[in-house]
Each structure stands twice: as structure tokens, then as C-alpha cells.
Design a protein around this motif. Structure first.
Motif, PDB file in Angstrom:
ATOM      1  N   ASP A  81     -35.384  -7.001  35.812  1.00 55.27           N
ATOM      2  CA  ASP A  81     -34.448  -7.099  34.686  1.00 55.27           C
ATOM      3  C   ASP A  81     -33.634  -8.381  34.726  1.00 55.27           C
ATOM      4  O   ASP A  81     -33.327  -8.901  35.789  1.00 55.27           O
ATOM      5  CB  ASP A  81     -33.484  -5.909  34.714  1.00 55.27           C
ATOM      6  N   TYR A 126     -28.341 -11.277  32.932  1.00 56.92           N
ATOM      7  CA  TYR A 126     -27.381 -11.571  31.867  1.00 56.92           C
ATOM      8  C   TYR A 126     -27.902 -11.097  30.516  1.00 56.92           C
ATOM      9  O   TYR A 126     -29.104 -11.116  30.260  1.00 56.92           O
ATOM     10  CB  TYR A 126     -27.114 -13.075  31.789  1.00 56.92           C
ATOM     11  N   LYS A 127     -26.979 -10.731  29.661  1.00 56.77           N
ATOM     12  CA  LYS A 127     -27.343 -10.306  28.297  1.00 56.77           C
ATOM     13  C   LYS A 127     -27.230 -11.492  27.335  1.00 56.77           C
ATOM     14  O   LYS A 127     -28.006 -11.635  26.405  1.00 56.77           O
ATOM     15  CB  LYS A 127     -26.386  -9.171  27.891  1.00 56.77           C
ATOM     16  N   ARG A 128     -26.223 -12.330  27.574  1.00 56.74           N
ATOM     17  CA  ARG A 128     -26.017 -13.476  26.676  1.00 56.74           C
ATOM     18  C   ARG A 128     -25.596 -14.703  27.492  1.00 56.74           C
ATOM     19  O   ARG A 128     -24.638 -14.633  28.263  1.00 56.74           O
ATOM     20  CB  ARG A 128     -24.943 -13.144  25.632  1.00 56.74           C
ATOM     21  N   VAL A 146     -32.794 -11.733  26.765  1.00 58.07           N
ATOM     22  CA  VAL A 146     -31.526 -12.465  26.895  1.00 58.07           C
ATOM     23  C   VAL A 146     -31.204 -13.176  25.575  1.00 58.07           C
ATOM     24  O   VAL A 146     -32.075 -13.812  24.979  1.00 58.07           O
ATOM     25  CB  VAL A 146     -31.620 -13.518  28.029  1.00 58.07           C
TER      26      VAL A 146
END
Ligand code: GTP
Length: 241
Positions: A2, A5-7, A45
Motif C-alpha cells: 500500500d 500517502y494519500k495526497r 495516490v
């Protein structure tokens, strides 16, 4: 695995696009960068990108040669837009939608930067490339990167450079220079470490924005950071001195 970070906000220097050339854009290098960015995007991401313009024009060095500083800075902003369009083209050829948003009005070329719209674009899976710096002379594209990162609520600012990270001294001039794994904002400011200019560091510090400085020239580094590998130098609050 995974993504950590998402953004993110990725800062690329203009020189990152020139490859081994001394000037301009190397299409093969732009394609390679686009590949790496798309790979990370496919991991889920959300990506904002700020690019410099130094491969085309540098305001500061222009002013050393007698050019008005403000004029030079505007020329630099236009240079970043050229880089934005080049990267946009390369990313979209790989099937990922992008939007270029400009800090100065060039509406035939790119849409204006509107923070709320930028966030919507990211949420819709578009890679957003921010052009023309902050839109103001005297501010660097590093400062633009910190500003946009804070505005879009990025978890981290990834600064891709030609070196492996931040050193205690210039490794070319001083063989005893060490790569710092972690450093805090104040140390960067006090010691004048060459990470980003002080405006960019101050803005990041005030907003608790972590910065990771890493070598973008090494293939795969971006993905490795996204997967959580500790590469380069992390600039954070209260890091080791
Ligand atoms: P949504 O409203 O979320 O669907 O976003 P969108 O970007 O797809 O919608 P919009 O209708 O605003 O934009 C459609 C296309 O036109 C996109 O490729 C935008 O980048 C582009 N676009 C939007 N505004 C401008 C502008 O002011 N100038 C230029 N040159 N292009 C624009």
C-alpha cells in the motif's frame, strides 16, 4: 504494497527535465518521469506537481546580467508553463487525465489556479500540475511548492533533486560531508543548509508540512518513497540535529 500517502505534492526542478542536456527539455527524460508519476498515481495516490523553469530561464541569473529582476521572474514563470505542458502531454499519453493550473492568467493555455477546483480535480483522479510559481516575482518555485502543498492539504512535499538529499556541507567541495537522514526546519534555517529557500522552509514549518528531499534522477526512487522506504532527507519538526 500500500501507498503510505494519500495526497502528495511533487516538486521537480526545471533541470530535472533537461536530463544530460544543458538546456531545454529532453523528451525521453520527461517520458521517464511521467512513467514514474503514473505508476504512483495507479497506486491510488493523489498527485499535485510544481515544476521549476530553470532549464529554460533563470530570473536570478538573468538579473545578474542586467535584466530587470521582476521581468526575469515573469520570464521564469512563463518557462514553468512550458515545462507543465510538456509533462502534461507525457502523462496524458499514458492515459491519466491531468489539469494544468496557472498562477498567472493565460487562459488560452491553462485554467487559472483556484484552490477548491484543484482539490476537486485531485479527488476526481486527475494529476494537477501547477504552473507559473506563486504568480509573484521574488518567490521561488520551491515556495510555490510549499504553498500549493499546504493549500491542497498534501501530507508531504517531495522535492526531487539531482542529489541524494541534504548534506552537512557541499559533498563536492568537502569530502567529509554526510547525508542527513533527518533534519528539523530550524536547523536548515540556522545553518543555511541548501534544501529550499528560507521562505519555503518557513511556510512548511508554520504548517507542519514534512518535506522529503530525494534524488529524482534515480529510477524508482519516487515509488520507493511512496511505499514508505526511508530515502533521502526528511525535513521535519524537531528532527535530529
Ligand atoms: P469538472 O468540472 O470537474 O468536470 O472539471 P473539468 O476540468 O473537466 O471541467 P471544465 O469544463 O472546467 O474543463 C474542461 C477542460 O477545459 C479541461 O481540460 C480543462 O483543463 C480545460 N479548461 C477549463 N478551464 C480552462 C481555462 O480557463 N483555460 C484553458 N485553456 N482550459 C481550461
Amino acid at each position: 504494497m500500500d501507498a503510505r500517502y494519500k495526497r502528495i505534492l511533487l516538486k521537480l526542478s526545471g533541470e530535472a527535465l533537461e536530463g544530460d542536456k544543458e538546456f531545454g527539455i529532453d523528451p525521453a527524460v520527461v517520458r521517464r518521469l511521467a512513467n514514474e508519476i503514473v505508476e504512483v498515481h495507479r497506486m491510488g495516490v493523489e498527485i499535485g506537481i510544481v515544476i521549476g523553469g530553470g532549464n529554460i530561464f533563470r530570473g536570478v541569473s538573468g538579473s545578474k546580467h542586467g535584466l530587470d529582476r521582476v521581468t526575469g521572474d515573469y520570464m521564469g514563470m512563463l518557462a514553468t508553463l512550458i515545462n507543465c505542458l510538456s509533462l502534461q502531454d507525457a502523462i496524458e499519453k499514458k492515459g491519466v487525465p491531468t489539469r494544468v493550473m496557472s498562477a498567472i492568467e493565460v487562459k488560452e493555455v491553462a485554467e487559472p489556479f483556484i484552490k477548491r477546483k484543484a482539490v476537486r480535480h485531485l479527488e476526481k483522479g486527475r494529476i494537477v500540475i501547477f504552473g507559473a510559481g506563486t504568480g509573484n516575482p521574488f518567490f521561488t518555485t520551491d515556495t510555490a511548492a510549499a504553498l500549493r502543498a499546504v493549500e491542497i492539504n498534501a501530507e508531504v512535499l517531495l522535492k526531487g533533486t539531482k542529489v541524494d538529499g541534504v548534506y552537512t556541507a557541499d559533498p563536492i567541495m568537502d569530502s567529509s560531508a554526510n547525508l542527513l537522514k533527518q533534519v528539523d526546519y530550524m536547523t536548515v534555517l540556522e545553518r543555511g543548509l541548501k534544501v529550499m529557500d528560507s521562505t519555503a522552509i518557513s511556510l512548511s514549518m508554520e504548517n507542519n508540512l514534512d518535506i522529503i528531499v530525494f534524488n529524482i534522477k534515480k529510477k524508482g526512487n519516487l515509488k520507493r518513497i511512496i511505499l514508505g522506504e526511508e530515502l533521502g532527507t526528511k525535513v521535519i519538526k524537531g528532527g535530529k540535529r
